[in-house]
Write a protein that holds these residues in place. Structure first.
Motif, PDB file in Angstrom:
ATOM      1  N   ASN A  72     -67.455 -45.845 -34.658  1.00 52.74           N
ATOM      2  CA  ASN A  72     -67.776 -44.416 -34.730  1.00 52.74           C
ATOM      3  C   ASN A  72     -66.691 -43.648 -35.479  1.00 52.74           C
ATOM      4  OD1 ASN A  72     -70.159 -44.750 -33.327  1.00 52.74           O
ATOM      5  ND2 ASN A  72     -69.290 -44.165 -31.358  1.00 52.74           N
ATOM      6  N   GLU A  81     -64.646 -44.868 -37.714  1.00 51.82           N
ATOM      7  CA  GLU A  81     -64.752 -45.243 -39.127  1.00 51.82           C
ATOM      8  C   GLU A  81     -65.851 -44.451 -39.824  1.00 51.82           C
ATOM      9  OE1 GLU A  81     -65.329 -49.472 -39.302  1.00 51.82           O
ATOM     10  OE2 GLU A  81     -63.284 -49.890 -38.624  1.00 51.82           O
ATOM     11  N   GLU A  82     -66.991 -44.266 -39.150  1.00 56.44           N
ATOM     12  CA  GLU A  82     -68.097 -43.517 -39.754  1.00 56.44           C
ATOM     13  C   GLU A  82     -67.693 -42.070 -40.024  1.00 56.44           C
ATOM     14  OE1 GLU A  82     -71.460 -44.117 -37.155  1.00 56.44           O
ATOM     15  OE2 GLU A  82     -71.660 -46.228 -37.770  1.00 56.44           O
ATOM     16  N   TYR A  83     -66.965 -41.453 -39.092  1.00 57.61           N
ATOM     17  CA  TYR A  83     -66.498 -40.084 -39.307  1.00 57.61           C
ATOM     18  C   TYR A  83     -65.493 -40.031 -40.460  1.00 57.61           C
ATOM     19  CZ  TYR A  83     -68.681 -38.454 -34.978  1.00 57.61           C
ATOM     20  OH  TYR A  83     -69.583 -38.125 -33.998  1.00 57.61           O
ATOM     21  N   ILE A 121     -65.345 -42.053 -43.014  1.00 56.78           N
ATOM     22  CA  ILE A 121     -66.091 -42.244 -44.260  1.00 56.78           C
ATOM     23  C   ILE A 121     -66.703 -40.920 -44.715  1.00 56.78           C
ATOM     24  CG2 ILE A 121     -68.191 -43.285 -45.238  1.00 56.78           C
ATOM     25  CD1 ILE A 121     -67.434 -45.847 -43.614  1.00 56.78           C
ATOM     26  N   LYS A 122     -67.276 -40.176 -43.772  1.00 54.02           N
ATOM     27  CA  LYS A 122     -67.846 -38.867 -44.112  1.00 54.02           C
ATOM     28  C   LYS A 122     -66.764 -37.924 -44.633  1.00 54.02           C
ATOM     29  CE  LYS A 122     -71.685 -39.062 -40.865  1.00 54.02           C
ATOM     30  NZ  LYS A 122     -72.233 -38.572 -39.607  1.00 54.02           N
ATOM     31  N   ALA A 123     -65.596 -37.938 -43.989  1.00 53.03           N
ATOM     32  CA  ALA A 123     -64.495 -37.075 -44.420  1.00 53.03           C
ATOM     33  C   ALA A 123     -64.025 -37.457 -45.817  1.00 53.03           C
ATOM     34  CB  ALA A 123     -63.339 -37.153 -43.422  1.00 53.03           C
ATOM     35  N   GLU A 174     -65.801 -38.976 -48.164  1.00 55.99           N
ATOM     36  CA  GLU A 174     -66.843 -38.579 -49.115  1.00 55.99           C
ATOM     37  C   GLU A 174     -66.775 -37.082 -49.412  1.00 55.99           C
ATOM     38  OE1 GLU A 174     -70.399 -40.004 -47.200  1.00 55.99           O
ATOM     39  OE2 GLU A 174     -70.108 -42.049 -47.961  1.00 55.99           O
ATOM     40  N   GLU A 175     -66.605 -36.269 -48.356  1.00 53.49           N
ATOM     41  CA  GLU A 175     -66.481 -34.823 -48.555  1.00 53.49           C
ATOM     42  C   GLU A 175     -65.245 -34.487 -49.379  1.00 53.49           C
ATOM     43  OE1 GLU A 175     -68.448 -32.077 -47.783  1.00 53.49           O
ATOM     44  OE2 GLU A 175     -69.912 -33.659 -47.406  1.00 53.49           O
ATOM     45  N   LYS A 203     -63.761 -36.388 -51.583  1.00 51.79           N
ATOM     46  CA  LYS A 203     -64.013 -36.777 -52.979  1.00 51.79           C
ATOM     47  C   LYS A 203     -64.894 -35.757 -53.687  1.00 51.79           C
ATOM     48  CE  LYS A 203     -63.418 -41.791 -52.669  1.00 51.79           C
ATOM     49  NZ  LYS A 203     -64.094 -43.100 -52.758  1.00 51.79           N
ATOM     50  N   ASN A 204     -65.835 -35.186 -52.950  1.00 54.89           N
ATOM     51  CA  ASN A 204     -66.733 -34.187 -53.547  1.00 54.89           C
ATOM     52  C   ASN A 204     -65.987 -32.945 -54.026  1.00 54.89           C
ATOM     53  OD1 ASN A 204     -69.056 -35.714 -53.199  1.00 54.89           O
ATOM     54  ND2 ASN A 204     -69.577 -34.776 -51.235  1.00 54.89           N
TER      55      ASN A 204
END
Length: 122
Positions: free
Chosen positions: A91, A93-95, A97-99, A101-102, A104-105
């Motif tokens: 869980n 790790e999933e958070y 990954i989202k952080a 990705e954001e 990088k955006n």
């Protein structure tokens, strides 16, 4: 136990029930030995089919989260502490990954992300 069913969710109702109970167990809101509502009572409370509730309980039992004792009901099973830690780590790790990705955006560098994590961790 407060389970919320969403008709607009693309997720089947039995999965919504299973996932919410699983989350309550992983977060320690439901502990080893705690009893669950009977299949019939939960179905009545949620205004859904007994078959749907039964499937959710069967999947939870298959995954080792609950145990059913004939004539007594369903209870939270003893959990493998290592497995629970692994689930919680996944869980996190999933958070992350989202952080990432954001970040990088909006062109946040790895160093900036690490610095944010250090500050927020304290």
């Amino acid at each position: 136990m407060n389970i919320i069913i969403s008709n607009s969710s693309g997720e089947p109702i039995y999965e919504q029930i299973r996932n919410q109970i699983r989350k309550l167990i992983i977060s320690d809101n439901l502990k080893e030995g705690d009893s669950l509502p009977s299949i019939r009572n939960l179905a009545k409370e949620l205004k859904i089919s007994v078959i749907t509730t039964k499937r959710a309980y069967e999947e939870l039992e298959r995954d080792g989260f609950i145990e059913t004792i004939p004539g007594k009901g369903s209870f939270i099973a003893a959990q493998n502490k290592e497995l629970l830690r692994e689930i919680k780590m996944k869980n996190v790790e999933e958070y992350l990954i989202k952080a990432i990705e954001e970040g990088k955006n909006v062109n946040v560098s790895l160093e900036e992300l690490k610095e944010m994590l250090d500050v927020l961790y304290e």
